[in-house]
Design an enzyme around this catalytic site. Structure first.
Site, PDB file in Angstrom:
ATOM      1  NE  ARG A   1      -2.268  -1.217   3.565  1.00 46.73           N
ATOM      2  CZ  ARG A   1      -1.899  -0.302   4.448  1.00 46.73           C
ATOM      3  NH1 ARG A   1      -2.216   0.967   4.265  1.00 46.73           N
ATOM      4  NH2 ARG A   1      -1.243  -0.634   5.526  1.00 46.73           N
TER       5      ARG A   1
ATOM      6  CE  LYS B   1      -5.903  -4.130   5.256  1.00 43.36           C
ATOM      7  NZ  LYS B   1      -5.818  -5.552   5.035  1.00 43.36           N
TER       8      LYS B   1
ATOM      9  CG  HIS C   1      -6.724  -5.321  10.422  1.00 44.52           C
ATOM     10  ND1 HIS C   1      -5.392  -5.004  10.580  1.00 44.52           N
ATOM     11  CD2 HIS C   1      -6.804  -5.994   9.251  1.00 44.52           C
ATOM     12  CE1 HIS C   1      -4.705  -5.457   9.549  1.00 44.52           C
ATOM     13  NE2 HIS C   1      -5.533  -6.064   8.731  1.00 44.52           N
TER      14      HIS C   1
ATOM     15  CB  SER D   1       0.873  -6.218   7.907  1.00 45.41           C
ATOM     16  OG  SER D   1       1.204  -6.950   6.765  1.00 45.41           O
TER      17      SER D   1
ATOM     18  CE  LYS E   1      -4.672  -9.280   9.969  1.00 48.57           C
ATOM     19  NZ  LYS E   1      -3.265  -8.855  10.067  1.00 48.57           N
ATOM     20  CB  THR E   2      -3.594 -14.999   6.450  1.00 48.24           C
ATOM     21  OG1 THR E   2      -4.160 -13.715   6.175  1.00 48.24           O
ATOM     22  CG2 THR E   2      -3.945 -15.952   5.317  1.00 48.24           C
TER      23      THR E   2
ATOM     24  CG  ASP F   1      -7.083  -8.642   6.458  1.00 46.51           C
ATOM     25  OD1 ASP F   1      -6.152  -8.754   7.273  1.00 46.51           O
ATOM     26  OD2 ASP F   1      -7.258  -7.618   5.776  1.00 46.51           O
TER      27      ASP F   1
ATOM     28  NE  ARG G   1       0.243  -9.542   1.406  1.00 43.19           N
ATOM     29  CZ  ARG G   1      -0.274  -9.397   2.620  1.00 43.19           C
ATOM     30  NH1 ARG G   1      -1.327 -10.086   2.989  1.00 43.19           N
ATOM     31  NH2 ARG G   1       0.275  -8.570   3.470  1.00 43.19           N
TER      32      ARG G   1
HETATM   33  P1  ATP Z   1      -1.695  -9.193   6.678  1.00 43.43           P
HETATM   34  O1  ATP Z   1      -2.534  -8.262   7.524  1.00 43.43           O
HETATM   35  O2  ATP Z   1      -0.626  -8.457   5.957  1.00 43.43           O
HETATM   36  O3  ATP Z   1      -2.519 -10.049   5.779  1.00 43.43           O
HETATM   37  P2  ATP Z   1      -1.359 -11.460   8.518  1.00 43.43           P
HETATM   38  O4  ATP Z   1      -1.565 -11.080   9.949  1.00 43.43           O
HETATM   39  O5  ATP Z   1      -2.455 -12.181   7.848  1.00 43.43           O
HETATM   40  O6  ATP Z   1      -0.883 -10.156   7.694  1.00 43.43           O
HETATM   41  P3  ATP Z   1       0.202 -13.718   7.760  1.00 43.43           P
HETATM   42  O7  ATP Z   1      -0.077 -13.599   6.315  1.00 43.43           O
HETATM   43  O8  ATP Z   1      -0.466 -14.832   8.496  1.00 43.43           O
HETATM   44  O9  ATP Z   1      -0.053 -12.337   8.504  1.00 43.43           O
HETATM   45  O10 ATP Z   1       1.765 -13.780   7.928  1.00 43.43           O
HETATM   46  C1  ATP Z   1       2.454 -14.358   8.997  1.00 43.43           C
HETATM   47  C2  ATP Z   1       3.791 -14.775   8.461  1.00 43.43           C
HETATM   48  O11 ATP Z   1       4.641 -15.164   9.502  1.00 43.43           O
HETATM   49  C3  ATP Z   1       3.657 -15.965   7.539  1.00 43.43           C
HETATM   50  O12 ATP Z   1       4.582 -15.810   6.506  1.00 43.43           O
HETATM   51  C4  ATP Z   1       4.026 -17.136   8.448  1.00 43.43           C
HETATM   52  O13 ATP Z   1       4.580 -18.208   7.730  1.00 43.43           O
HETATM   53  C5  ATP Z   1       5.080 -16.504   9.336  1.00 43.43           C
HETATM   54  N1  ATP Z   1       5.219 -17.100  10.677  1.00 43.43           N
HETATM   55  C6  ATP Z   1       6.357 -17.555  11.202  1.00 43.43           C
HETATM   56  N2  ATP Z   1       6.181 -17.998  12.453  1.00 43.43           N
HETATM   57  C7  ATP Z   1       4.887 -17.819  12.760  1.00 43.43           C
HETATM   58  C8  ATP Z   1       4.096 -18.100  13.920  1.00 43.43           C
HETATM   59  N3  ATP Z   1       4.616 -18.630  15.017  1.00 43.43           N
HETATM   60  N4  ATP Z   1       2.777 -17.810  13.861  1.00 43.43           N
HETATM   61  C9  ATP Z   1       2.249 -17.243  12.766  1.00 43.43           C
HETATM   62  N5  ATP Z   1       2.952 -16.957  11.639  1.00 43.43           N
HETATM   63  C10 ATP Z   1       4.260 -17.242  11.625  1.00 43.43           C
HETATM   64 MN    MN Z   2      -3.615 -11.731   6.168  1.00 41.85          MN
END
Ligand code: ATP
Ligand code: MN
Length: 538
Positions: A64, A205, A224, A242, A246-247, A261, A326
């Protein structure tokens, strides 16, 4: 007259209604994924991976453009907008100029439109119309938002329209913006202009920002967070900035995914705003994240800035274009999914943080007041970002409500709503560090996903209800002394550091950062939250 069913006749401009665009060289309304992929390939926008996903590049913007987001300053809404760095003022006359220039640019071009919903709850839903020159961005929106059933399309009248012109260059001198990119929202006109960036996350977003605008006055909290639901219909929320998980953590074979999300918390329960997921795929492991891995290797998925060899075989470790690679896919690409996009009142609320300082415990239980404190703080520490202009050094980030960039109203509005909901429904709240352990970034290592999942499972299954807790001296967090199946030294961050004095210093530093950041909120919160600040239960 005969025409391909994929291409609307030139005089049928109903799909453009509400956009101010009157004519198109070709108009492709509500095409499904195969047709959009075909157009995308014909236009040279991308190529297919070996598994049939479409791979696109987003050019200079691989995240972004945080400095290029504006809200039109309009008499009917100005008093309610949280003006500042997040919501930069764009004078109404400049919004009008930008809008008409983008409309003029779109006139007569080949256009793709998509009519979609945001909000799985019909009571709290908006109808969104995207008008874009990009076939792949149309597919992105189709994957991300909720696809209305065919019978709901005739007569679709949009609540919000997005004018999307990724190749149009805004002009600061004319449009009153800051660069050639602009993301400008008008809540009075219910119109969004996105220009000068290919990065499709802006579409997603912007609509999130709109939901954050319209829902609080209806008593619904926009959040969020990701969400999933267990066998006993117990919903869980996972807040976090981020990269905090979450994902990753919401896709769980033992629980149905609601969404990854953005959700609303209504008196009737939680609901997804979206109908798709947007997963980070850098270094994605097939073993640790099998569902997301499979979704990234199939037709219909959009892969942004992912590198592939000439045969289309993906190299998910390649950061050539960005670390923020992504995959965007419809939610039903995850096998274990709650297709209604809705769930009950949440029983557990997790606040995820990727603490690169290695200070916070992997899991701790929060009192309601501590939950408010951490929600308003919105802490994580990043090593590399999804926004342009971030270096690779770790950096503490406080983003209130775990989503400051998407909040058009004052954080107090969202904070008060969450406080009320948690008090009313008695959800259990947890702080989960998915970041570093055994030292800060550089010395320690990232928490294992397996451990994090086991800790979440213990909380969700009620295994943490009957264990003893001790309170950490820095943040007053209640840390379980034992969790079935987890080595005890994993639970205690200080024990995981070989150098205890360094831990104490890092922890004291982090406390200071929290206190400095919270100063702006201390006038807004009650005495209980003030008391919860840092040493709540010490
Ligand atoms: P966004 O808001 O940008 O979508 P997000 O909160 O969904 O972010 P994720 O896409 O889940 O974040 O990214 C978490 C990243 O961290 C992934 O690449 C995942 O493989 C890595 N990771 C490493 N260790 C952990 C852990 N213990 N728990 C969660 N994720 C982990
Ligand atoms: Mn995510």
């Amino acid at each position: 007259m005969t025409h391909s069913p994929d291409i609307a006749p030139l005089h049928d401009t109903a799909p453009l209604a509400g956009s101010g665009v009157r004519v198109a060289a070709a108009l492709h309304a509500n095409l499904t994924a195969p047709a959009l992929v075909a157009h995308s390939l014909r236009k040279g926008e991308g190529r297919l991976s070996a598994d049939g996903a479409i791979i696109v590049r987003t050019g200079v913007h691989t995240g972004r453009s945080v400095g290029d987001k504006f809200v039109a300053d309009e008499p009917s809404t100005t008093a309610e907008v949280w003006w500042g760095k997040v919501n930069q003022k764009l004078p109404a006359q400049n919004f009008a100029i930008l809008k008409s220039r983008v409309q003029a640019y779109l006139q007569g071009r080949e256009l793709f439109t998509q009519d979609l919903y945001a909000g799985a709850d019909p009571e709290n839903r908006i109808r969104v119309r995207l008008v874009t020159t990009g076939a792949w961005q149309a597919l992105f929106a189709r994957n991300m938002f909720i696809r209305p059933p065919a019978f709901e399309l005739p007569g679709f009248t949009p609540d919000y329209v997005i004018l999307h012109a990724p190749d149009f260059e805004a002009d600061p001198a004319i449009d009153g913006v800051k660069s050639t990119s602009a993301i400008a929202l008008s809540f009075a006109e219910k119109l969004i202009v996105i220009a000068g960036t290919q990065y499709a996350g802006e579409i997603k977003k912007s609509i999130f920002t709109v939901m954050n605008w319209i829902l609080p006055p209806k008593g619904v909290l926009p959040m969020h967070c990701s969400a999933n639901i267990g066998k006993d219909e117990d919903a869980a929320l996972f807040f976090g900035l981020s990269g905090t998980g979450k994902t990753t953590l919401s896709s769980d074979p033992a629980r149905r995914l609601i969404g990854d999300d953005e959700h609303g918390w209504a008196p009737t329960g939680v609901f997804n705003f979206e109908g798709g997921c947007y997963a980070k795929v850098i270094d994605l492991s097939q073993e640790a994240e099998p569902e997301i891995w499979a979704a990234s290797h199939r037709f219909g998925t959009v892969l942004e800035n992912v590198v592939a060899d000439p045969q289309g075989r993906l190299d998910l470790t390649d950061q050539t274009f960005t670390e923020n690679t992504r995959a965007c896919y419809p939610v039903h690409f995850i096998p274990n999914v709650e297709l209604s996009g809705r769930g009950s009142i949440p029983k557990n609320v997790f606040m995820l943080t990727a603490d690169a300082f290695g200070v916070l415990p992997p899991i701790s239980k929060l009192t309601p007041s501590q939950a408010m404190y951490h929600f308003l703080s919105g802490y994580t520490a990043r090593v590399a970002g999804t926004e342009k202009g971030m270096g690779s050094e770790p950096q503490a980030t406080f983003s209130t409500c775990f989503g400051a960039p998407f909040l058009p109203r004052h954080p107090d509005v969202y904070g008060k709503l969450l406080e009320k909901l948690i008090k009313e429904h008695g959800a259990s709240c947890w702080l989960v560090n998915t970041g570093w352990t055994g030292g800060a970034y550089g010395t320690g290592k990232r928490m294992s996903i397996t451990h994090t999942r086991a800790l979440l499972r213990a909380a969700l299954d009620g295994d943490l209800a009957n264990v003893t807790y001790r309170h950490d001296p820095f943040f007053g967090l209640a840390i379980p002394e034992s969790v079935p199946g987890i080595p005890p030294e994993v639970l205690d961050p200080r024990a995981s550091w070989s150098d205890k004095a360094s831990y104490d210093k890092a922890a004291a530093d982090l406390v200071r950062r929290f206190e400095d950041n919270f100063a702006t909120f201390s006038d807004l919160v009650g005495d209980d939250v003030k008391a919860a600040a840092i040493r709540a239960a010490a």
